[in-house]
Design an enzyme around this catalytic site. Structure first.
Site, PDB file in Angstrom:
ATOM      1  N   GLY A 226       9.582  -9.272  92.401  1.00 59.08           N
ATOM      2  CA  GLY A 226       9.440  -8.760  93.766  1.00 59.08           C
ATOM      3  C   GLY A 226      10.760  -8.217  94.306  1.00 59.08           C
ATOM      4  O   GLY A 226      10.787  -7.425  95.244  1.00 59.08           O
ATOM      5  N   HIS A 252      -1.370  -2.052 101.693  1.00 52.77           N
ATOM      6  CA  HIS A 252      -1.254  -3.271 100.870  1.00 52.77           C
ATOM      7  C   HIS A 252      -2.673  -3.790 100.620  1.00 52.77           C
ATOM      8  O   HIS A 252      -3.083  -4.795 101.183  1.00 52.77           O
ATOM      9  CB  HIS A 252      -0.417  -4.288 101.666  1.00 52.77           C
ATOM     10  CG  HIS A 252       0.095  -5.418 100.852  1.00 52.77           C
ATOM     11  ND1 HIS A 252       0.603  -6.573 101.409  1.00 52.77           N
ATOM     12  CD2 HIS A 252       0.212  -5.601  99.516  1.00 52.77           C
ATOM     13  CE1 HIS A 252       0.997  -7.397 100.469  1.00 52.77           C
ATOM     14  NE2 HIS A 252       0.764  -6.844  99.306  1.00 52.77           N
ATOM     15  N   SER A 275      -1.027 -13.107 102.506  1.00 54.05           N
ATOM     16  CA  SER A 275      -1.140 -13.999 101.344  1.00 54.05           C
ATOM     17  C   SER A 275      -1.857 -15.289 101.739  1.00 54.05           C
ATOM     18  O   SER A 275      -1.807 -15.732 102.885  1.00 54.05           O
ATOM     19  CB  SER A 275       0.214 -14.251 100.693  1.00 54.05           C
ATOM     20  OG  SER A 275       1.013 -14.952 101.556  1.00 54.05           O
ATOM     21  N   CYS A 277      -5.061 -15.581 101.996  1.00 56.12           N
ATOM     22  CA  CYS A 277      -6.247 -15.321 102.826  1.00 56.12           C
ATOM     23  C   CYS A 277      -7.436 -14.824 101.996  1.00 56.12           C
ATOM     24  O   CYS A 277      -8.441 -14.392 102.558  1.00 56.12           O
ATOM     25  CB  CYS A 277      -5.927 -14.315 103.928  1.00 56.12           C
ATOM     26  SG  CYS A 277      -4.795 -14.949 105.165  1.00 56.12           S
ATOM     27  N   ASN A 390       5.068 -19.992  93.048  1.00 55.36           N
ATOM     28  CA  ASN A 390       5.003 -18.525  92.998  1.00 55.36           C
ATOM     29  C   ASN A 390       5.116 -18.008  91.554  1.00 55.36           C
ATOM     30  O   ASN A 390       5.452 -16.857  91.325  1.00 55.36           O
ATOM     31  CB  ASN A 390       6.112 -17.926  93.873  1.00 55.36           C
ATOM     32  CG  ASN A 390       5.911 -16.434  94.142  1.00 55.36           C
ATOM     33  OD1 ASN A 390       4.788 -15.937  94.132  1.00 55.36           O
ATOM     34  ND2 ASN A 390       7.010 -15.719  94.355  1.00 55.36           N
ATOM     35  N   ALA A 391       4.848 -18.883  90.583  1.00 62.52           N
ATOM     36  CA  ALA A 391       4.843 -18.433  89.181  1.00 62.52           C
ATOM     37  C   ALA A 391       3.775 -17.347  89.021  1.00 62.52           C
ATOM     38  O   ALA A 391       2.781 -17.344  89.751  1.00 62.52           O
ATOM     39  CB  ALA A 391       4.540 -19.606  88.257  1.00 62.52           C
ATOM     40  N   ARG A 424      -6.977 -15.376 108.398  1.00 62.73           N
ATOM     41  CA  ARG A 424      -7.233 -16.791 108.161  1.00 62.73           C
ATOM     42  C   ARG A 424      -7.048 -17.525 109.477  1.00 62.73           C
ATOM     43  O   ARG A 424      -5.942 -17.596 110.006  1.00 62.73           O
ATOM     44  CB  ARG A 424      -6.220 -17.308 107.134  1.00 62.73           C
ATOM     45  CG  ARG A 424      -6.390 -18.772 106.792  1.00 62.73           C
ATOM     46  CD  ARG A 424      -5.258 -19.251 105.894  1.00 62.73           C
ATOM     47  NE  ARG A 424      -5.556 -20.577 105.451  1.00 62.73           N
ATOM     48  CZ  ARG A 424      -5.981 -20.891 104.238  1.00 62.73           C
ATOM     49  NH1 ARG A 424      -6.093 -19.982 103.314  1.00 62.73           N
ATOM     50  NH2 ARG A 424      -6.263 -22.137 103.938  1.00 62.73           N
TER      51      ARG A 424
END
Ligand code: OXD
Ligand code: MN
Length: 630
Positions: A226, A252, A275, A277, A390-391, A424
């Site tokens: 990222g 996005h 993220s 959601c 976050n792998a 969410r």
């Protein structure tokens, strides 16, 4: 040519010839300048060939940036323990003095100051290394959507990731007309000094500086994709700015097709979800088809709203991918086909393990911490988990059996008929609601997107975080203008997609989720039916919601479940005060993020608030579905 001698001294004759063949002075200048400035020992230039792809992967392994695993086609890459996510603080826009005022709400640095800093950091940074120059496209090559890109990096992991994630475009560059030769994105990246584990060490000098005025991004002293992979989030910021100037959109969003077998039709949807959601799980709903999972370009092509997946692969979060919840991806990760795993545990058996995998992990192995065993603590005294939350996995999209080949390969993209904005919250937004028109959809569904923090995120639980269009991290020019551009994008189109909001996270009075994870299939198919004029709807102050009998039918048809009237009433109640509070939060967020947001936008929200307040007067604070009549 200014850099000819230098480039010839650092390149094989073949690499130099590949570069020269492009007859593109701007490419030469870019590569030449950084060859001199970053000073790698040598530079390899890649084409689109299979051999170059293989060479890049082999170099990543030979240099220890990636490691072999049990399956010959799997590799693993570990980022530094402290380079496990996007570095928002060190990611800044380089902004000319005259543009600083306009860009002040974005994390910006004055151009002269910033460029001096990044050039100081990158002087000689590649010494002792072999660098690589690669050509890729955002979107399909040779199409109205294509943005050509050049990546110059000393990380073979970055190069390898890009071969999987993007369409390679050396031939596209070869074919560019003289008039097009100036228009491409440039990415310069260095992992910087490496330690014995091949991790970037100078993280205090980690920087990602984005210059939207010249379409170039400088990324130094990092490896996490990222932060390092130019074509992913850096390119997205450049594309958002470029699209704003040219009248198209970079969003996005995933792209998928809802499949209606009975009616023999395929309806394309795009969806934006902050993220956690439900973005990937919506794009991967069983029985539907996927075109892309993260970034879409939208263009008006002959009056049609068309979209392409910018990418060729997925850089997906691996946490919670398991045989039960995500069978298609899980099955693909367990096959001997090309995958780069990052920041997972590799056990003594050479297999990857991660959080939420649904498989018992071994007690020792190697992960982003280094040599790992259960209970091991880091220098701050925290127990190190088997893998980072976050792998990720990096994998071609066309491995998936649910890929929509037709849409994925189309040079003119797919015709989009529905857009989903998925937030969410536990108590405000109904599971699915249609907007009466595009503008309302942008202002009431897209701009109001929020995610609610859960116990799984850091900080307090239940806090609503605004994330308009789920794109707030990447919007690279003022938010108000971006919002206006979203509204205007459909001007002059023959058919405009319907916009829907979704919320999969409503909780019951007992605090538990009300519907199962699969219910999103029902909401999707209600939207699909609406697009084709098939279901009736009830009005609410913010849009249109399903009728009970249609949902009963859809729950039975798709999930073989009974759907009770009580659940329906609870889920689809319109909650006036909660909605007013949500709109107030949106207003406050815009006022803070872009004080120059046009007044017409605030007026629109004020009118919506007044409408809801009037409804509250007339019908009470909680309005049952069907009770509202304007
Ligand atoms: C993101 C990603 O951070 O897609 O949005 O990786
Ligand atoms: Mn993303």
């Amino acid at each position: 040519m200014k850099y000819e001698k230098l480039l010839k001294s650092k390149m094989s004759a073949e690499s130099f010839e590949r570069l020269a063949a492009l007859k593109n002075p701007k490419v030469m200048e870019f590569v030449g300048f950084f060859a001199e400035h970053c000073d790698p020992d040598s530079i390899y230039v890649c084409t689109d060939s299979e051999e170059d792809m293989k060479y890049v992967r082999q170099q990543a392994l030979a240099l220890g940036e990636e490691w072999p695993m049990r399956y010959p086609n799997h590799t693993v890459h570990w980022d530094s323990y402290y380079d496990q996510g996007r570095d928002k603080n060190a990611t800044k826009y380089l902004v000319y003095k005259e543009n600083l005022e306009r860009m002040k709400a974005l994390n910006s640095i004055e151009y002269e100051t910033g460029i001096k800093e990044i050039l100081d950091i990158s002087a000689g940074i590649m010494r002792g290394k072999q660098a690589v120059v690669l050509f890729f496209a955002e979107g399909p090559t040779e199409s109205p959507f294509t943005i050509p890109c050049v990546q110059f990096t000393d990380s073979w992991y970055v190069a390898h990731s890009e071969y999987i994630l993007y369409r390679s475009a050396y031939n596209h560059f070869l074919k560019m007309k003289d008039s097009e030769k100036d228009d491409f994105f440039r990415f310069i990246h260095s992992a910087g000094r490496l330690d014995e584990n091949n991790n970037s060490v100078d993280l205090d000098k980690r920087r990602v500086y984005i210059d939207t005025q010249n379409n170039i991004v400088y990324s130094m002293n990092n490896q996490y994709a990222g932060n390092s992979v130019g074509l992913k989030k850096h390119s997205m910021r450049l594309a958002i700015n470029k699209s704003g100037q040219e009248g198209w959109l970079c969003e996005h969003m995933f792209i998928m097709a809802a499949v209606n077998e009975e009616k023999n039709r395929k309806t394309y949807f795009c969806g934006a979800y902050p993220s956690a959601c439900g973005k990937t799980s919506t794009a991967m709903i069983p029985g539907e088809l996927i075109v892309g999972d993260d970034i879409a370009y939208f263009r008006n092509i002959n009056g049609e709203f068309r979209a392409v997946n910018v990418e060729n692969g997925m850089f997906g979060i691996i946490k919670d991918v398991n045989a039960k919840d995500d069978p298609v991806i899980f099955k693909n990760l367990m096959k001997d086909q090309e995958v780069i795993f990052s920041n997972v545990l590799v056990g003594p058996d050479g297999m990857p393990y991660w959080l939420g995998m649904g498989v018992e992990a071994p007690d020792e192995g190697r992960n982003h911490f280094g040599k790992w065993h259960r209970g091991v603590k880091d220098s701050d005294g925290n127990v190190v988990d088997i893998a980072h939350p976050n792998a990720r996995y990096t994998m071609r999209l066309d491995y998936l059996d649910n890929i929509d080949k037709e849409g994925f390969e189309s040079k003119t993209g797919v015709k989009v008929e529905g857009i989903l904005y998925g937030g969410r919250d536990s108590d405000t937004t109904v599971p699915i609601e249609e907007s009466p028109n595009w503008k309302d959809g942008i202002l009431l569904k897209a701009c109001t997107l929020e995610s609610e923090t859960t116990s799984a995120t850091l900080g307090a639980e239940g806090v609503r975080v605004s994330n308009p269009m789920a794109n707030i991290d990447f919007v690279s020019y003022p938010l108000g203008q971006y919002t206006i551009n979203n509204i205007r994008f459909v001007d002059g189109m023959r058919e405009v997609p319907k916009i829907f909001s979704t919320n999969y996270f409503m909780r019951g009075r007992d605090g538990k989720f009300i519907t199962s994870k699969l219910a999103k299939k029902v909401w999707l198919h209600w939207a699909e039916g609406r697009i084709h004029g098939e279901f009736d709807a009830y009005e609410t102050p913010t849009g249109r919601i399903p009728k009970y009998e249609d949902l009963v039918m859809l729950f039975k048809k798709y999930l073989n479940e009974d759907f009770s009237k009580e659940t329906y009433d609870y889920l689809f109640t319109f909650r006036c005060s909660k909605w007013i509070a949500k709109l107030e939060r949106t207003k406050a967020f815009y006022a803070k993020t872009d004080p120059n947001t046009p007044k017409e936008i605030f007026d629109y929200w004020d009118a919506a608030i007044a409408k809801i307040a009037a409804a509250k007067e007339k019908y009470g604070d909680e309005i049952l579905p069907g009770a509202y009549h304007g």
